[in-house]
Design an enzyme around this catalytic site. Structure first.
Site, PDB file in Angstrom:
ATOM      1  N   TYR A   1     -15.356  -5.022  -7.599  1.00 36.56           N
ATOM      2  CA  TYR A   1     -14.860  -6.276  -7.021  1.00 36.56           C
ATOM      3  C   TYR A   1     -13.801  -6.868  -7.944  1.00 36.56           C
ATOM      4  CZ  TYR A   1     -17.128  -7.629  -2.740  1.00 36.56           C
ATOM      5  OH  TYR A   1     -17.478  -7.721  -1.422  1.00 36.56           O
TER       6      TYR A   1
ATOM      7  N   GLU B   1     -11.957  -9.898  -6.924  1.00 37.89           N
ATOM      8  CA  GLU B   1     -11.474 -11.098  -6.204  1.00 37.89           C
ATOM      9  C   GLU B   1     -10.604 -11.951  -7.116  1.00 37.89           C
ATOM     10  OE1 GLU B   1     -15.420 -12.249  -4.914  1.00 37.89           O
ATOM     11  OE2 GLU B   1     -14.567 -12.818  -2.982  1.00 37.89           O
TER      12      GLU B   1
ATOM     13  N   ASP C   1       8.566  -8.935  10.383  1.00 35.57           N
ATOM     14  CA  ASP C   1       7.502  -7.935  10.290  1.00 35.57           C
ATOM     15  C   ASP C   1       8.196  -6.575  10.322  1.00 35.57           C
ATOM     16  OD1 ASP C   1       5.544  -6.088  10.770  1.00 35.57           O
ATOM     17  OD2 ASP C   1       4.456  -7.294  12.228  1.00 35.57           O
TER      18      ASP C   1
ATOM     19  N   THR D   1       3.305  -2.962   6.805  1.00 32.20           N
ATOM     20  CA  THR D   1       2.210  -2.037   6.521  1.00 32.20           C
ATOM     21  C   THR D   1       2.764  -1.020   5.519  1.00 32.20           C
ATOM     22  OG1 THR D   1       2.899  -0.593   8.337  1.00 32.20           O
ATOM     23  CG2 THR D   1       1.199  -2.203   8.841  1.00 32.20           C
TER      24      THR D   1
ATOM     25  N   ARG E   1      -3.238   3.344   4.241  1.00 35.35           N
ATOM     26  CA  ARG E   1      -3.317   2.309   5.277  1.00 35.35           C
ATOM     27  C   ARG E   1      -3.459   0.962   4.582  1.00 35.35           C
ATOM     28  NH1 ARG E   1      -3.720   5.112   9.532  1.00 35.35           N
ATOM     29  NH2 ARG E   1      -3.612   3.249  10.816  1.00 35.35           N
TER      30      ARG E   1
HETATM   31  C1  LIG Z   1       5.159  -4.375  13.878  1.00 33.68           C
HETATM   32  C2  LIG Z   1       3.725  -4.211  13.482  1.00 33.68           C
HETATM   33  N1  LIG Z   1       3.134  -5.195  12.796  1.00 33.68           N
HETATM   34  C3  LIG Z   1       1.854  -5.123  12.427  1.00 33.68           C
HETATM   35  C4  LIG Z   1       1.086  -4.019  12.709  1.00 33.68           C
HETATM   36  C5  LIG Z   1      -0.357  -4.029  12.353  1.00 33.68           C
HETATM   37  O1  LIG Z   1      -0.694  -3.170  11.356  1.00 33.68           O
HETATM   38  P1  LIG Z   1      -2.220  -2.747  11.125  1.00 33.68           P
HETATM   39  O2  LIG Z   1      -2.568  -1.785  12.185  1.00 33.68           O
HETATM   40  O3  LIG Z   1      -2.195  -2.181   9.734  1.00 33.68           O
HETATM   41  O4  LIG Z   1      -3.033  -4.007  11.197  1.00 33.68           O
HETATM   42  C6  LIG Z   1       1.658  -2.955  13.407  1.00 33.68           C
HETATM   43  C7  LIG Z   1       0.846  -1.769  13.711  1.00 33.68           C
HETATM   44  O5  LIG Z   1       1.144  -0.884  14.410  1.00 33.68           O
HETATM   45  C8  LIG Z   1       3.008  -3.068  13.817  1.00 33.68           C
HETATM   46  O6  LIG Z   1       3.590  -2.102  14.538  1.00 33.68           O
END
Ligand SMILES: Cc1ncc(COP(=O)(O)O)c(C=O)c1O
Length: 418
Positions: A57, A59, A203, A229, A238
């Site tokens: 852990y 945290e 994102d 990600t 992952r």
């Molecule tokens: C644009 C986008 N944001 C966020 C995610 C979410 O990622 P995770 O599956 O790791 O939660 C994805 C997953 O495919 C994605 O395509």
């Protein structure tokens, strides 16, 4: 590869699970993976995840942990943070989000209040669940308004984004997508945000590898927050991470821990550090260039066989194929191709009339095939496999023959060495 097959301890305590892992390894080796959100993590990245780092852990953050014994973890997390900051030229990074969804959740928690208005891309036009789908926490907690692509060009309609921003005055605009084959103009998004005083969250989950390699516009100079990600084009474990400007660092970190998570997955953070190191090499940049060349080659090979490619092509690692002309649904195509060991996912095409669990299209990505050093001429072979399978979808003899060809083809392109 022998390292990946070595499961003697698992075989002893749980042969059932060991057998399934080995079968899955065979599925990956003797199949063509065109799922755009997947990749093959480097063996070193996999090895790090199977270490004693999973036992602890930690945290909190480096030098501010809630448990003793975190000396190595502090160093590992600091290395991961520094590497990802350098890779994307960011002022601050948080590498603790367990996934891309967790990263998005943390940004929303830090900078929005429940009920706030957010403008994001429609899921049906390529957005993501966490960009305000009504069945996701994002759409349940916040008031999302959606922009989309233009009906004729199938490109993001920036004028519509601006119009909606002026009309709804969102607190945040989200740029980034799961199924958009073109480069995104983050500068234009920033200009729109500035007109209405909105935060810009990018994102970049899908295209992080392309950005790290300098092939697509880096959103960091334009965005207030960038989420991602690590498992897609970036080829890591992952997981997720967040980049932001220094002024937001404290609020951002608090939203990850203790806001939305407790114990960080330190074995995954170490694997992220390794992946960030690999992503800064010339070999990685060359690999990203091949991903894009392969995607363009696959699009053009399918186009020449009569398939309609959404927006007429691709600038990144993925393409959307509209199957309406062929009279087959996305779901049906996904199932047929799985029989011949070609893995794709059904996907809505813009202005699709079919529901999301049926769809009129499929999404194809080239991160995995490029990772196996498959080049442009191999994309033509893959297009032929797809075409033959879909056009003979009711002929099990032909499908069996394609499956055999796929297995033979894959033997020449190992994923992990031998
Ligand atoms: C644009 C986008 N944001 C966020 C995610 C979410 O990622 P995770 O599956 O790791 O939660 C994805 C997953 O495919 C994605 O395509």
């Amino acid at each position: 590869m022998s390292f990946l097959r070595k499961l003697d301890l698992v075989e002893k305590v749980d042969p059932e699970i060991a057998e399934l892992i080995l079968k899955e390894l065979d599925r990956q080796v003797y199949g063509i993976n065109l799922i755009a959100s997947e990749n093959y993590a480097d063996e070193a990245v996999i090895q790090v995840q199977a270490t004693v780092l999973t036992n602890k852990y930690a945290e909190g953050y480096p030098s501010r942990r809630y448990y003793s014994g975190c000396e190595m973890y502090d160093q590992i997390e600091r290395i991961a943070v520094e590497r990802v900051k350098q890779l994307f030229n960011a002022e601050h990074a948080n590498v603790q989000p367990h996934s891309g969804s967790q990263a998005n959740l943390a940004v929303y928690l830090a900078f929005l209040k429940p009920g706030d208005t957010v403008l994001a891309m429609d899921l049906a036009h390529g957005g993501h669940l966490t960009h305000g789908s009504s069945i996701n926490f994002s759409g349940i907690l916040y008031r999302f308004i959606h922009y989309g692509v233009d009906r004729s060009t199938e490109l993001i309609d920036y004028d519509q984004v601006e119009k909606l921003a002026l009309e709804y005055k969102p607190r945040m605009i989200v740029a980034g997508a799961s199924a958009y084959p073109r480069e995104i103009d983050f500068k234009r998004f920033r200009e729109i945000c500035d007109k209405v005083g909105a935060y810009l969250m990018v994102d970049m989950a899908h295209i992080a590898g392309l950005i790290a390699a300098g092939l697509h516009m880096n959103p960091v100079p334009y965005a207030d927050f960038v989420t991602s990600t690590t498992q897609k084009t970036l080829k890591g474990p992952r997981g997720g991470f967040i980049l932001c400007r220094r002024e937001y660092a404290e609020a951002m970190d608090r939203a990850v821990f203790p806001g939305t998570q407790s114990g960080p997955l330190m074995h995954i953070i170490a694997a992220k550090a390794v992946a960030f190191k690999l992503a800064s090499t010339e070999e990685f940049r060359e690999y990203q260039r091949l991903i894009v060349r392969d995607a363009r080659a696959l699009a053009s090979s399918l186009d020449s066989r009569g398939y309609r490619i959404v927006s007429g092509g691709t600038d990144n690692h993925l393409l959307l194929v509209d199957l309406k002309r062929l009279g087959v649904s996305g779901r049906n195509a996904q199932d047929v191709l799985e029989k011949t060991r070609i893995y794709v996912n059904k996907n809505l095409v813009p202005y699709d009339e079919k529901p999301p669990y049926i769809t009129s299209g499929i999404r194809l990505g080239t991160s995995c095939v490029a990772a196996r050093s498959m080049k442009e001429s191999e994309m033509d072979t893959i297009a032929r496999f797809i075409d033959t399978s879909l056009k003979n979808r009711r002929d099990s003899t032909i499908l069996k023959k394609v499956e055999e060809e796929v297995i033979e083809f894959c033997k020449s392109f190992p994923i992990y060495g031998d």
